[in-house]
Design an enzyme around this catalytic site. Structure first.
Site, short mmCIF file in Angstrom:
data_model
loop_
_atom_site.label_atom_id
_atom_site.label_comp_id
_atom_site.label_asym_id
_atom_site.label_seq_id
_atom_site.Cartn_x
_atom_site.Cartn_y
_atom_site.Cartn_z
N VAL A 526 8.46 -4.94 27.59
CA VAL A 526 8.32 -4.77 26.16
C VAL A 526 7.58 -5.96 25.57
CG1 VAL A 526 9.55 -4.32 24.02
CG2 VAL A 526 10.52 -3.56 26.17
N ASP A 632 22.31 5.35 29.59
CA ASP A 632 22.17 3.94 29.93
C ASP A 632 22.59 3.08 28.74
OD1 ASP A 632 21.71 1.72 31.43
OD2 ASP A 632 19.52 1.84 31.36
#
Ligand SMILES: *[C@@H]1O[C@H](CO)[C@@H](O)[C@H](O)[C@H]1NC(C)=O
Ligand SMILES: *[C@@H]1O[C@H](CO)[C@@H](O)[C@H](O)[C@H]1NC(C)=O
Ligand SMILES: *[C@@H]1O[C@H](CO)[C@@H](O)[C@H](O)[C@H]1NC(C)=O
Ligand SMILES: *[C@@H]1O[C@H](CO)[C@@H](O)[C@H](O)[C@H]1NC(C)=O
Ligand SMILES: *[C@@H]1O[C@H](CO)[C@@H](O)[C@H](O)[C@H]1NC(C)=O
Ligand SMILES: *[C@@H]1O[C@H](CO)[C@@H](O)[C@H](O)[C@H]1NC(C)=O
Ligand SMILES: *[C@@H]1O[C@H](CO)[C@@H](O)[C@H](O)[C@H]1NC(C)=O
Ligand SMILES: *[C@@H]1O[C@H](CO)[C@@H](O)[C@H](O)[C@H]1NC(C)=O
Ligand SMILES: *[C@@H]1O[C@H](CO)[C@@H](O)[C@H](O)[C@H]1NC(C)=O
Length: 798
Positions: A526, A632
């Site tokens: 990211v 998740d």
């Protein structure tokens, strides 16, 4: 030669010979005949057509429709009808513009079924404008009449809904005559939806027990006007807005009151395309009145659709039509000694109260009902925020629906002698989108309509309506302003900015060559970026092998469609060559994991993060139209904005998951060590309860400050279990014999230094332990978690 022939062909195609039949205006003294399909008016750009539309065998209505698709009238999108309740004969009927300026529709050359009742001294003509407005104009350019002033069930962009106009739904998807649902401006200047049935009528939107201001509507602006603009913004003078999820320049849009009572925005990008639903006012279709008829209960689940069932002791009145509801199989008796009550949990019947009595005990309420001959039962519910019950004896049981979030029960009055037989399963019918949707035959012929066809026609509304939601919404993203005072809906924020496809070059520039890395996970890296419009974004570059383009686009669309204040907002994506990139809003405070590691959160922030995260997950699991599992949930995936409000991230990377398919299983374990539910390990069916489990672990981590992936104790089997066992032992049967306070104090993060709300933390721990039960059925749902925590928060305020 061939070229010449082609040019000839083309010129024939382009140049339509001047004829009185096909023209763009109807002048005085001329008419359009039902018998000649060429007798139509088209708008200058060809988008709209006005003419006779066949609604049944030998019956026609003068209508305006979208010209495309050209091929078949059964697929026409009708936007207006002159005589929808009185179709005319297929022979000798015509629409004529008289010399007096009156436009009339005659049936079979005999009676007038419709007229504009206009007069004009100067010559007038009728033409269809680019907007889809059919306008009767005289030579002084005075509008004598226009179809925009007399809408049927649709509004086109720029067509206003005013104090003088009402939108009325169609009777069913195949029957164009006036139906039961109306959108109009009420006396208090607010926009309302009314169910106007054969015997009863009631307002069902916005919630009728709310005043305008309580429903976030302004009652001051008496201009009473609502318009859909071409970008997809439907705004009313009472400050209601419905924004299309594909807000922006899309070719065609319309707003309709559909035959199932919902108001929807439809759009399509190309003329002949299928329409896509891109917004609707009512999320829970059971809130629409008249759905199931008297003595029946509506229930709705996104996976199975809308369902009606008779209340116990009742049977369906008409097996082809739920509108008639159910009737008791017994006779009500008046003597109070002869009746008893049967509890229907979480069921609410709206309206038809004998009265409203607060602070009644159950016995007082039951006695009150027994004394009334026409009392069919009573609603008994806890007044939110107070420890008092309210009592509503019911004289009619209508508008019933079952909702897991309703805090009350209905007590049905039944003869004592029948009471025992009431536990039996009741008649139900599923109006389900899972069922195959049957293509309807729109021609009708009274004598040949069989019971089955009728049945299908009647359900066209229910089933068809949900087909639209279930199928088309996959394409369009559904966002809306849901404005009411209900606490739970605060998360529905309006996001007007569109969802964009970025180019790789654009993102490369925005990240200055992918320089500033702010995170890294299994899925990809990211980066921080500043977009061309100065918005700060987080850009997630997915690992190359992860996604094929089709799968990626599908997922990107899914994520983009979800919109909740506790879900990270996705602004767009890039799919170019091998690059698969997602563009999210940037979160100032990074992830919960980082903040926990640096001990930067006090207990209040942690509590709010627990609540917010639960809300975000509950939305994923239940509120949005498709169930989405996260799979998740972990502190790395819970991001914090500048106010430390949590936003769940990374949810799109789990598969879309339909809760109806409980036994399907994923091919490999998803999730992160330390937060994985036992189902993965034991190869059990994966349901939303895996997220509940992971959530529980995260909350334990937040409260105790102990990282389940790095336990203090030896870590061989299922690290998180050590943490769970440790908390359980300390809390329940621990060695410390002290008060619960002392025990909570023992497990709580040392960094709070005694500065915390014992009760809140204690309950948070209990909820977390409840979430991490080994047996998934014993775990609460995420929305139950939200209820527990929000309730706690409210109690504290009082
Ligand atoms: C329509 O109805 C007429 C009589 O009302 C009948 O003669 C005709 O066969 C019907 N048309 C079709 C296509 O069924
Ligand atoms: C309506 O359109 C759909 C697809 O656009 C097509 O499959 C169907 O055959 C059409 N129906 C009719 C009756 O033409
Ligand atoms: C229709 O009437 C309008 C206004 O009088 C005029 O401008 C227009 O030319 C007329 N169209 C035709 C085809 O007569
Ligand atoms: C449409 O519904 C109305 C009202 O129920 C009914 O009178 C009419 O016959 C129906 N028309 C068709 C084509 O089914
Ligand atoms: C009333 O609503 C109209 C239409 O939305 C708007 O143009 C007008 O400014 C509003 N008036 C007031 C006083 O807010
Ligand atoms: C059920 O409703 C349909 C349509 O309104 C009607 O034609 C039919 O006769 C009804 N059946 C019964 C058993 O009442
Ligand atoms: C209810 O009462 C009616 C007449 O009052 C009677 O015909 C009917 O059999 C009764 N039904 C039952 C279930 O007792
Ligand atoms: C409700 O009723 C009980 C007893 O009937 C009474 O003690 C209590 O004060 C009442 N509560 C309110 C808020 O009126
Ligand atoms: C929608 O239109 C209203 C009134 O014109 C305006 O106040 C509002 O900002 C618009 N919303 C969007 C998202 O454009």
């Amino acid at each position: 030669m061939a070229a010449l022939f082609l040019i000839l062909l083309l010129s024939i195609a382009i140049y339509s010979p001047p004829s009185s039949s096909t023209s763009d205006t109807l002048s005085e003294g001329s008419s359009l005949s039902v018998e000649n399909p060429e007798n139509i008016l088209t708008s200058p750009d060809g988008v709209f057509t006005a003419g006779f539309h066949q609604v049944g065998n030998n019956s026609f209505c003068f209508s305006i429709w979208f010209s495309e698709p050209f091929d078949s009238y059964t697929n026409r999108t009708i936007v207006w009808m002159a005589n929808r309740d009185q179709p005319v004969n297929g022979k000798h009927s015509k629409l004529s513009l008289l010399k007096t300026g009156n436009l009339i529709l005659t049936d079979a050359g005999q009676s007038n079924v419709w007229a504009t009742a206009t007069t004009s001294l100067s010559p007038a003509n009728l033409s269809l404008h680019k907007s889809g407005n059919l306008v009767l104009l005289n030579s002084k350019n005075v509008i004598l009449w226009q179809s925009f002033d007399y809408p049927t069930d649709s509004l086109l962009p720029s067509q206003p809904l005013t104090r003088n106009t009402i939108l009325v739904s169609m009777r069913s998807q195949s029957n164009y005559s006036s139906g039961f649902y109306k959108l109009f401006f009420d006396n208090d200047n607010t926009l309302r939806l009314l169910f106007d049935g054969l015997e009863i009528s009631s307002v069902y939107w916005f919630d009728p027990w709310l005043t305008g201001p309580e429903a976030d509507r302004s009652t001051d602006n008496s201009s009473r006007i609502a318009v859909l603009d071409s970008l997809g913004n439907f705004t009313s003078s009472d400050e209601y807005t419905l924004i299309a999820s594909d807000y922006g320049a899309i070719l065609q849009r319309r707003l309709t009151v559909d035959c199932d009572g919902n108001v929807r925005l439809h759009s399509r990008a190309k003329p002949g395309d299928k329409w896509v639903v891109t917004g609707q006012t009512i999320q829970d279709p059971c809130k629409i009145n008249g759905v199931c008829g008297p003595n029946s209960v509506c229930s709705y689940e996104p996976s199975t659709g809308r369902k009606c069932s008779c209340i116990p002791g009742n049977k369906m009145v008409n097996h082809t039509d739920w509108y008639y509801g159910c009737e008791p199989k017994f006779n009500y008796t008046c003597g109070s000694g002869e009746s008893s009550f049967f509890k229907l949990p979480k069921v609410e019947f709206f309206g038809y109260d004998y009265g409203y009595f607060t602070n009644y005990t159950f016995m007082e309420c039951a006695d009150l009902c027994l004394q009334l001959c026409n009392c069919k039962g009573f609603q008994y519910s806890l007044i939110p925020g107070q420890s008092m019950y309210s009592c509503y004896p019911k004289t009619v049981l209508l508008n019933g629906y079952r909702s897991p979030s309703f805090f009350g029960d209905l007590y049905l009055r039944v003869p004592k002698i029948h009471l025992l037989s009431y536990g039996m399963p009741q008649e139900e019918y599923r109006l389900s989108c899972v069922d195959k949707v049957v293509e309807l035959d729109r021609t009708y012929e009274k004598s040949r309509v069989t019971g089955l066809v009728k049945f299908l026609l009647w359900f066209a509304c229910g089933v068809g309506g949900f087909e639209i939601i279930c199928i088309l919404l996959v394409l369009g993203l559904l966002r809306q302003t849901r404005r009411n005072s209900n606490e739970d809906t605060e998360g529905y924020l309006l996001a007007a900015t569109g969802f964009k496809r970025f180019s790789y070059a654009e993102l490369k520039k925005a990240t200055r060559g992918f320089r500033e890395e702010i995170g890294r996970g299994a899925g990809g890296v990211v980066y921080k970026a500043v977009l061309a419009d100065h918005r700060v974004a987080a850009i997630k570059m997915l690992n190359e092998t992860n996604h094929g383009e089709g799968e990626f686009l599908a997922e990107a669309n899914t994520i983009g469609r979800l919109n909740h204040m506790h879900l990270i907002e996705m602004w767009g994506y890039c799919s170019e060559g091998k690059h698969r990139i997602l563009v999210y809003e940037y979160m100032e405070h990074g992830s919960l994991a980082q903040k926990l590691a640096s001990n930067a959160l006090d207990w209040e922030k942690r509590f709010q993060i627990a609540v917010g995260t639960a809300k975000g997950l509950a939305y994923l699991h239940e509120e949005c139209l498709e169930w989405v599992l996260h799979c998740d949930v972990k502190p790395q995936n819970i991001l914090l904005d500048s106010n430390y409000q949590p936003k769940v991230a990374d949810f799109g990377l789990s598969k879309l998951f339909n809760r109806g398919l409980e036994n399907s299983s994923f091919s490999r374990i998803r999730g992160t060590r330390g937060y994985i539910a036992p189902e993965w390990v034991y190869n059990l069916p994966i349901t939303s309860k895996v997220d509940v489990y992971s959530y529980g672990v995260v909350v334990l981590e937040m409260v105790t400050g102990k990282d389940p992936t790095k336990p203090d104790v030896d870590a061989t089997d299922g690290e998180q279990r050590r943490l769970i066992m440790w908390v359980k032992e300390k809390l329940h049967n621990g060695t410390s014999s002290g008060e619960i306070e002392a025990r909570v104090g023992e497990v709580i993060d040392g960094s709070f230094e005694g500065e915390f709300d014992m009760k809140k933390m204690g309950i948070l721990l209990e909820v977390a332990l409840h979430c991490v039960e080994e047996d998934r059925d014993a775990r609460p749902t995420m929305s139950q978690v939200v209820e527990m925590l929000v309730q706690l928060d409210k109690d504290q305020e009082h």
